[in-house]
Design a protein around this motif. Sequence first.
Motif, PDB file in Angstrom:
ATOM      1  N   VAL A  73       0.839  -1.201   0.000  1.00 24.75           N
ATOM      2  CA  VAL A  73       0.000   0.000   0.000  1.00 24.75           C
ATOM      3  C   VAL A  73       0.874   1.251   0.000  1.00 24.75           C
ATOM      4  CG1 VAL A  73      -1.639   1.344   1.378  1.00 24.75           C
ATOM      5  CG2 VAL A  73      -1.999  -1.107   1.071  1.00 24.75           C
ATOM      6  N   MET A  74       1.903   1.236   0.834  1.00 23.42           N
ATOM      7  CA  MET A  74       2.805   2.389   0.899  1.00 23.42           C
ATOM      8  C   MET A  74       3.547   2.585  -0.420  1.00 23.42           C
ATOM      9  SD  MET A  74       4.272   2.009   4.765  1.00 23.42           S
ATOM     10  CE  MET A  74       5.207   3.517   4.787  1.00 23.42           C
ATOM     11  N   GLN A  75       3.934   1.482  -1.062  1.00 24.08           N
ATOM     12  CA  GLN A  75       4.615   1.586  -2.354  1.00 24.08           C
ATOM     13  C   GLN A  75       3.679   2.146  -3.412  1.00 24.08           C
ATOM     14  OE1 GLN A  75       5.996  -2.475  -2.684  1.00 24.08           O
ATOM     15  NE2 GLN A  75       8.083  -1.909  -2.098  1.00 24.08           N
ATOM     16  N   GLU A  76       2.412   1.722  -3.386  1.00 27.19           N
ATOM     17  CA  GLU A  76       1.440   2.283  -4.323  1.00 27.19           C
ATOM     18  C   GLU A  76       1.242   3.769  -4.068  1.00 27.19           C
ATOM     19  OE1 GLU A  76      -2.173   0.023  -4.069  1.00 27.19           O
ATOM     20  OE2 GLU A  76      -1.214  -1.812  -4.781  1.00 27.19           O
ATOM     21  N   ASN A  80       2.127   6.761  -6.623  1.00 25.41           N
ATOM     22  CA  ASN A  80       1.168   7.807  -6.992  1.00 25.41           C
ATOM     23  C   ASN A  80       1.731   9.194  -6.710  1.00 25.41           C
ATOM     24  OD1 ASN A  80      -0.786   6.006  -7.875  1.00 25.41           O
ATOM     25  ND2 ASN A  80      -1.770   5.876  -5.878  1.00 25.41           N
ATOM     26  N   ILE A  81       2.399   9.335  -5.577  1.00 20.18           N
ATOM     27  CA  ILE A  81       2.978  10.630  -5.222  1.00 20.18           C
ATOM     28  C   ILE A  81       4.098  10.998  -6.195  1.00 20.18           C
ATOM     29  CG2 ILE A  81       4.361  11.818  -3.469  1.00 20.18           C
ATOM     30  CD1 ILE A  81       2.647  10.301  -1.370  1.00 20.18           C
ATOM     31  N   VAL A  82       4.941  10.027  -6.537  1.00 23.35           N
ATOM     32  CA  VAL A  82       6.026  10.276  -7.493  1.00 23.35           C
ATOM     33  C   VAL A  82       5.442  10.685  -8.846  1.00 23.35           C
ATOM     34  CG1 VAL A  82       7.851   9.154  -8.824  1.00 23.35           C
ATOM     35  CG2 VAL A  82       7.748   8.835  -6.356  1.00 23.35           C
ATOM     36  N   PHE A  83       4.381   9.980  -9.275  1.00 26.15           N
ATOM     37  CA  PHE A  83       3.724  10.311 -10.537  1.00 26.15           C
ATOM     38  C   PHE A  83       3.191  11.741 -10.502  1.00 26.15           C
ATOM     39  CE2 PHE A  83      -0.235  10.553 -13.019  1.00 26.15           C
ATOM     40  CZ  PHE A  83       0.264  10.299 -14.281  1.00 26.15           C
ATOM     41  N   GLU A  84       2.515  12.095  -9.404  1.00 26.16           N
ATOM     42  CA  GLU A  84       1.977  13.447  -9.267  1.00 26.16           C
ATOM     43  C   GLU A  84       3.095  14.484  -9.254  1.00 26.16           C
ATOM     44  OE1 GLU A  84      -1.187  14.617  -9.324  1.00 26.16           O
ATOM     45  OE2 GLU A  84      -1.759  12.563  -9.825  1.00 26.16           O
ATOM     46  N   CYS A  85       4.197  14.168  -8.565  1.00 26.03           N
ATOM     47  CA  CYS A  85       5.337  15.097  -8.527  1.00 26.03           C
ATOM     48  C   CYS A  85       5.922  15.309  -9.917  1.00 26.03           C
ATOM     49  CB  CYS A  85       6.420  14.587  -7.576  1.00 26.03           C
ATOM     50  SG  CYS A  85       6.041  14.824  -5.846  1.00 26.03           S
TER      51      CYS A  85
END
Length: 149
Positions: A73-76, A80-85
């Motif tokens: 879950v944390m990796q997902e 998602n956060i990396v993608f948004e960044c």
Amino acid sequence: SSKIRNVEVQSADGVAILEDCIGFSLTKTISKVEERLKKGVLPDCQDDDIFPRVGNEMGAEAQIRFLKAKLRVMQEDLANIVFECRKKDDENQNLGTRLKDTEEENSRLQRTTSLQQSQIEKYKMLSQEANKKTERLQQEVTALEKVLQ
């Protein structure tokens, strides 16, 4: 010293899901902690460990499966956060390019405006000189008409 109670464990794709922890969400937990920190309420150290209260009563294998599930879950969330960044970085880069282009266009337009202002001043002076000359010639015409009469 603590009694170990019998906890029912359901298995979903090799991951243990404790019935007592079904409503548990890492994102919700992080949000709650962040809200408490913003309010200035520090979290209790007793609840500060990785497992929910029931986690201490799990066996080693169940704990490992639980931690692996939390890790996924944390990796997902991280992905998602990396993608948004990256998306925000791209957007920032595009906006930076647009800003630079706009500043260059603004500079060009200011130069054009300045040039046009100087031309307006030049033509105003020429117009004033032409008006003075016309006035002088008009006076000469009037004087010559008087001479002819």
